[in-house]
Each structure stands twice: as C-alpha cells, then as structure tokens.
Motif scaffolding. Structure first.
Motif, PDB file in Angstrom:
ATOM      1  N   PHE A 197      24.542 -16.799  48.310  1.00  0.00           N
ATOM      2  CA  PHE A 197      24.343 -17.958  49.183  1.00  0.00           C
ATOM      3  C   PHE A 197      22.855 -18.221  49.415  1.00  0.00           C
ATOM      4  O   PHE A 197      22.061 -17.292  49.501  1.00  0.00           O
ATOM      5  CB  PHE A 197      25.029 -17.662  50.528  1.00  0.00           C
ATOM      6  N   GLY A 198      22.506 -19.508  49.499  1.00  0.00           N
ATOM      7  CA  GLY A 198      21.161 -19.856  49.933  1.00  0.00           C
ATOM      8  C   GLY A 198      20.491 -20.934  49.105  1.00  0.00           C
ATOM      9  O   GLY A 198      20.893 -21.209  47.968  1.00  0.00           O
ATOM     10  N   PRO A 199      19.454 -21.573  49.649  1.00  0.00           N
ATOM     11  CA  PRO A 199      18.732 -22.639  48.949  1.00  0.00           C
ATOM     12  C   PRO A 199      18.108 -22.190  47.631  1.00  0.00           C
ATOM     13  O   PRO A 199      18.071 -22.960  46.667  1.00  0.00           O
ATOM     14  CB  PRO A 199      17.642 -23.046  49.952  1.00  0.00           C
ATOM     15  N   ALA A 200      17.610 -20.955  47.563  1.00  0.00           N
ATOM     16  CA  ALA A 200      16.977 -20.481  46.322  1.00  0.00           C
ATOM     17  C   ALA A 200      17.992 -20.385  45.188  1.00  0.00           C
ATOM     18  O   ALA A 200      17.676 -20.664  44.028  1.00  0.00           O
ATOM     19  CB  ALA A 200      16.308 -19.120  46.555  1.00  0.00           C
ATOM     20  N   LEU A 201      19.225 -20.001  45.529  1.00  0.00           N
ATOM     21  CA  LEU A 201      20.277 -19.961  44.518  1.00  0.00           C
ATOM     22  C   LEU A 201      20.546 -21.355  43.970  1.00  0.00           C
ATOM     23  O   LEU A 201      20.634 -21.552  42.753  1.00  0.00           O
ATOM     24  CB  LEU A 201      21.569 -19.393  45.116  1.00  0.00           C
ATOM     25  N   MET A 202      20.680 -22.335  44.857  1.00  0.00           N
ATOM     26  CA  MET A 202      20.982 -23.692  44.420  1.00  0.00           C
ATOM     27  C   MET A 202      19.845 -24.279  43.595  1.00  0.00           C
ATOM     28  O   MET A 202      20.075 -25.002  42.616  1.00  0.00           O
ATOM     29  CB  MET A 202      21.275 -24.580  45.630  1.00  0.00           C
ATOM     30  N   GLU A 203      18.605 -23.949  43.955  1.00  0.00           N
ATOM     31  CA  GLU A 203      17.468 -24.440  43.181  1.00  0.00           C
ATOM     32  C   GLU A 203      17.455 -23.810  41.793  1.00  0.00           C
ATOM     33  O   GLU A 203      17.226 -24.499  40.789  1.00  0.00           O
ATOM     34  CB  GLU A 203      16.160 -24.144  43.906  1.00  0.00           C
ATOM     35  N   SER A 204      17.730 -22.507  41.722  1.00  0.00           N
ATOM     36  CA  SER A 204      17.763 -21.823  40.426  1.00  0.00           C
ATOM     37  C   SER A 204      18.874 -22.381  39.548  1.00  0.00           C
ATOM     38  O   SER A 204      18.683 -22.603  38.344  1.00  0.00           O
ATOM     39  CB  SER A 204      17.975 -20.322  40.621  1.00  0.00           C
ATOM     40  N   TYR A 205      20.035 -22.610  40.146  1.00  0.00           N
ATOM     41  CA  TYR A 205      21.159 -23.169  39.394  1.00  0.00           C
ATOM     42  C   TYR A 205      20.826 -24.572  38.888  1.00  0.00           C
ATOM     43  O   TYR A 205      21.123 -24.935  37.746  1.00  0.00           O
ATOM     44  CB  TYR A 205      22.414 -23.210  40.259  1.00  0.00           C
ATOM     45  N   GLY A 206      20.190 -25.382  39.734  1.00  0.00           N
ATOM     46  CA  GLY A 206      19.797 -26.728  39.325  1.00  0.00           C
ATOM     47  C   GLY A 206      18.799 -26.719  38.181  1.00  0.00           C
ATOM     48  O   GLY A 206      18.881 -27.535  37.260  1.00  0.00           O
ATOM     49  N   VAL A 249      13.934 -19.911  30.544  1.00  0.00           N
ATOM     50  CA  VAL A 249      14.133 -19.696  31.980  1.00  0.00           C
ATOM     51  C   VAL A 249      12.951 -20.351  32.688  1.00  0.00           C
ATOM     52  O   VAL A 249      11.813 -19.875  32.599  1.00  0.00           O
ATOM     53  CB  VAL A 249      14.219 -18.194  32.314  1.00  0.00           C
ATOM     54  N   VAL A 250      13.235 -21.441  33.377  1.00  0.00           N
ATOM     55  CA  VAL A 250      12.196 -22.280  33.976  1.00  0.00           C
ATOM     56  C   VAL A 250      11.940 -21.870  35.418  1.00  0.00           C
ATOM     57  O   VAL A 250      12.871 -21.583  36.172  1.00  0.00           O
ATOM     58  CB  VAL A 250      12.629 -23.760  33.915  1.00  0.00           C
ATOM     59  N   LEU A 251      10.667 -21.841  35.795  1.00  0.00           N
ATOM     60  CA  LEU A 251      10.293 -21.500  37.166  1.00  0.00           C
ATOM     61  C   LEU A 251      10.249 -22.752  38.038  1.00  0.00           C
ATOM     62  O   LEU A 251       9.838 -23.828  37.583  1.00  0.00           O
ATOM     63  CB  LEU A 251       8.914 -20.834  37.204  1.00  0.00           C
ATOM     64  N   SER A 252      10.646 -22.587  39.287  1.00  0.00           N
ATOM     65  CA  SER A 252      10.501 -23.669  40.258  1.00  0.00           C
ATOM     66  C   SER A 252       9.026 -23.859  40.598  1.00  0.00           C
ATOM     67  O   SER A 252       8.182 -23.012  40.252  1.00  0.00           O
ATOM     68  CB  SER A 252      11.275 -23.338  41.543  1.00  0.00           C
ATOM     69  N   LYS A 253       8.713 -24.937  41.255  1.00  0.00           N
ATOM     70  CA  LYS A 253       7.323 -25.200  41.644  1.00  0.00           C
ATOM     71  C   LYS A 253       6.791 -24.073  42.519  1.00  0.00           C
ATOM     72  O   LYS A 253       5.653 -23.611  42.341  1.00  0.00           O
ATOM     73  CB  LYS A 253       7.232 -26.528  42.390  1.00  0.00           C
ATOM     74  N   SER A 254       7.611 -23.591  43.461  1.00  0.00           N
ATOM     75  CA  SER A 254       7.153 -22.530  44.369  1.00  0.00           C
ATOM     76  C   SER A 254       6.915 -21.221  43.624  1.00  0.00           C
ATOM     77  O   SER A 254       5.944 -20.500  43.904  1.00  0.00           O
ATOM     78  CB  SER A 254       8.178 -22.310  45.489  1.00  0.00           C
ATOM     79  N   ALA A 255       7.782 -20.896  42.651  1.00  0.00           N
ATOM     80  CA  ALA A 255       7.596 -19.671  41.872  1.00  0.00           C
ATOM     81  C   ALA A 255       6.367 -19.789  40.974  1.00  0.00           C
ATOM     82  O   ALA A 255       5.610 -18.818  40.804  1.00  0.00           O
ATOM     83  CB  ALA A 255       8.842 -19.395  41.039  1.00  0.00           C
ATOM     84  N   HIS A 256       6.165 -20.977  40.387  1.00  0.00           N
ATOM     85  CA  HIS A 256       4.995 -21.232  39.549  1.00  0.00           C
ATOM     86  C   HIS A 256       3.710 -21.051  40.373  1.00  0.00           C
ATOM     87  O   HIS A 256       2.766 -20.369  39.948  1.00  0.00           O
ATOM     88  CB  HIS A 256       5.091 -22.651  38.987  1.00  0.00           C
ATOM     89  N   GLU A 257       3.684 -21.623  41.566  1.00  0.00           N
ATOM     90  CA  GLU A 257       2.511 -21.518  42.428  1.00  0.00           C
ATOM     91  C   GLU A 257       2.268 -20.073  42.867  1.00  0.00           C
ATOM     92  O   GLU A 257       1.119 -19.624  42.981  1.00  0.00           O
ATOM     93  CB  GLU A 257       2.669 -22.432  43.643  1.00  0.00           C
ATOM     94  N   MET A 258       3.349 -19.335  43.104  1.00  0.00           N
ATOM     95  CA  MET A 258       3.215 -17.928  43.482  1.00  0.00           C
ATOM     96  C   MET A 258       2.578 -17.132  42.342  1.00  0.00           C
ATOM     97  O   MET A 258       1.678 -16.310  42.575  1.00  0.00           O
ATOM     98  CB  MET A 258       4.581 -17.334  43.835  1.00  0.00           C
TER      99      MET A 258
END
Length: 291
Positions: A138-147, A158-167
């Motif tokens: 459960f959680g927003p990070a799961l939904m973002e990863s799935y999207g 395997v694509v990184l989200s903007k927040s993971a890329h910035e990290m």
C-alpha cells in the motif's frame, strides 16, 4: 506486537500499520501474457529462471533467522514489489543512499540474470510513503512505481521517478569528482530524458575489482546478445514487440562500445534496421523487342 510483525522492516506502531518513506520498485516480465498461453515447457523454463534470479532479490544466503532482511519483497504471478524503508531518523542513513544503492544493484543483477535466460524485465522505481506486509502492499510510492512500469517504461527498462532521479543526483555530490560516483554507472539517461537502471554496467557492482567484473560481464554479454538477436528475428513482423527488443539491442551495443569490448560482442546492426518494400514485387526487366 506479534513475533512476525517484529521481524518485518515495516513494524506496526501501536498495533497498527504505518507507511514509511521507502525506495519502492515494481517489476514485470515483458510478454508474460503471451507466455501464459503456451506450453508446459515454457512454464518450466520461466519457473527455473524466476527461482534462480529471485535469490538475488530475496537475499538468500545473506538474511536468515539471525538477520532481519532490511526490505520487504512480494511476488505475485510475474510481478515483484520491493519496499526498502529509509531510516529517516537515523543520523547516518536518513538520506536513503544505502537503500537506493542496494536496490539499484539488486535490480540490475536480477534484470541481467533474467535477460540472459530470455526474460526481459520492465519496471518503475520511486521514493515515497509505503507499507507492506504479508497481507497488503500500500502507498503512493507503489502506485507511482506501477504507473512508471505500465505507462512510461515501454521498453525493457526500469525507470526512475523524478524524486528517485533527484535523490541519485544528490548522492553523486558526495563523491569527488562527482562523475566517479557509483550511481553514475548504475544509471543512464535515455534519449527521451528518462533515467533508468543501467543493468548491464551496474550488475558488476558486486565485484570489488572492476577488471574482474568486466571480464565476467563479457561472458554475460555473449548470452545477452544471443537472446536479443533471437527476439529481434522472431518478432521482425510485429513492429510493436520488435521495437522493444530493438531498444535493448541499441542499449547492448552502447554498453559494448562504452567499455571497448569489441565488435564481436555487438548485436548485429542489420537486425536493428527495418527496410522498405514496394507495393508490388518487381517482375524483372522487360525484354527488348527484336528488330
């Protein structure tokens, strides 16, 4: 709190589940639906590959009854979710470099092992609130990863989200010069601007000696090349699927060139091209009339 809950990286708080800042990855096998409609032989090969490659993600041989695995992993059909909570209150590890770094290394190794066995992986990786246990993910990070996996990745990456890329970019600043950071070899920027896991190059991060790692990678690239070329030839008449393996072929050749490993390890460039044909096949040159 029960014993099982106390051994999970997502422990209950006052008997209730609570989301924690986490590095979350959602992985999926390309073409799984088509495989499911084939034979028992395909099932046997897929199961063997998943079991062998899954040992990398599960930490088999590393985590046992004495050591609590610092992340959670859930497998259902062809999907895998990995949640690695970040200890935001810890004085040394609150920045998530450890969690993101190990996730990148494990995902890269899993992708490569699966690919050399003919199963290419697509996915998404994000950072954000997340919770998982035996019953729920459960959680927003799961939904973002799935999207990211279902709508953005498109190709076996395997694509990184903007927040993971910035990290990851922030973690690179810890090293001098910045381009010497391990993240700089574990990740690549694609032509569409998306950051993805560089699973060919990043998988050698397990080796202390880079030269030994590159020699090992050469043997894996031969297997990888075979699987890519096989799929390019098999799906040549299906442009939608062929495009995905053409992307892998270009990525493969980029890696071989970057490491100067020689043309023999490169995917045949002719297989990465599609030609054009006339509406009607040529009938040959017309015969000249006799004088």
């Amino acid at each position: 709190m029960n014993k099982k809950a106390s051994r999970t990286p997502y422990p209950l708080r006052d008997g209730k589940p609570e989301m924690r800042a986490s590095v979350v990855t959602f992985l999926d096998i390309l073409g799984y639906g088509e495989m499911s409609q084939t034979s028992n032989e395909v099932l046997h090969g897929l199961r063997d590959a998943l079991e062998e490659a899954g040992e990398i993600l599960s930490g088999e041989g590393i985590y046992d009854e004495r050591f609590v695995r610092p992340y959670s992993i859930k497998v259902f059909t062809d999907n895998i979710v990995i949640g690695w909570p970040i200890p935001v209150d810890h004085p040394l590890y609150a920045d998530g470099e450890r969690e993101l770094g190990y996730t990148l290394l494990n995902v890269a190794s899993y992708q490569l092992m699966m690919a050399t066995r003919g199963y290419f992986v697509r996915g998404g990786l994000s950072v954000g609130p997340h919770y998982m246990d035996e019953s729920v993910v459960f959680g927003p990070a799961l939904m973002e990863s799935y999207g990211l996996e279902s709508k953005t990745a498109v190709y076996p990456r395997v694509v990184l989200s903007k927040s993971a890329h910035e990290m990851a970019l922030e973690h690179c600043t810890y090293y001098h010069p910045h381009d010497s950071a391990p993240q700089n070899t574990e990740l690549l920027i694609d032509s569409d601007g998306l950051c993805f896991v560089n699973y060919l190059r990043g998988s050698i991060g397990h080796f202390d000696d880079e030269r030994v790692g590159i020699e090992w990678l050469k043997s894996q690239l031969g297997k990888h090349k075979y699987q890519v070329e096989k799929n390019l030839e098999e799906h040549r008449n299906n442009r939608r699927i062929w495009d995905k393996y053409a992307w892998v072929g270009r990525y493969h050749n980029h890696t071989v060139e970057a490491l100067a490993l020689g043309k023999s390890l490169m995917v045949n460039p002719k297989l990465l091209e599609l030609g054009f044909s006339p509406l009607l096949p040529p009938r040959g040159r017309p015969k000249r009339a006799k004088k």
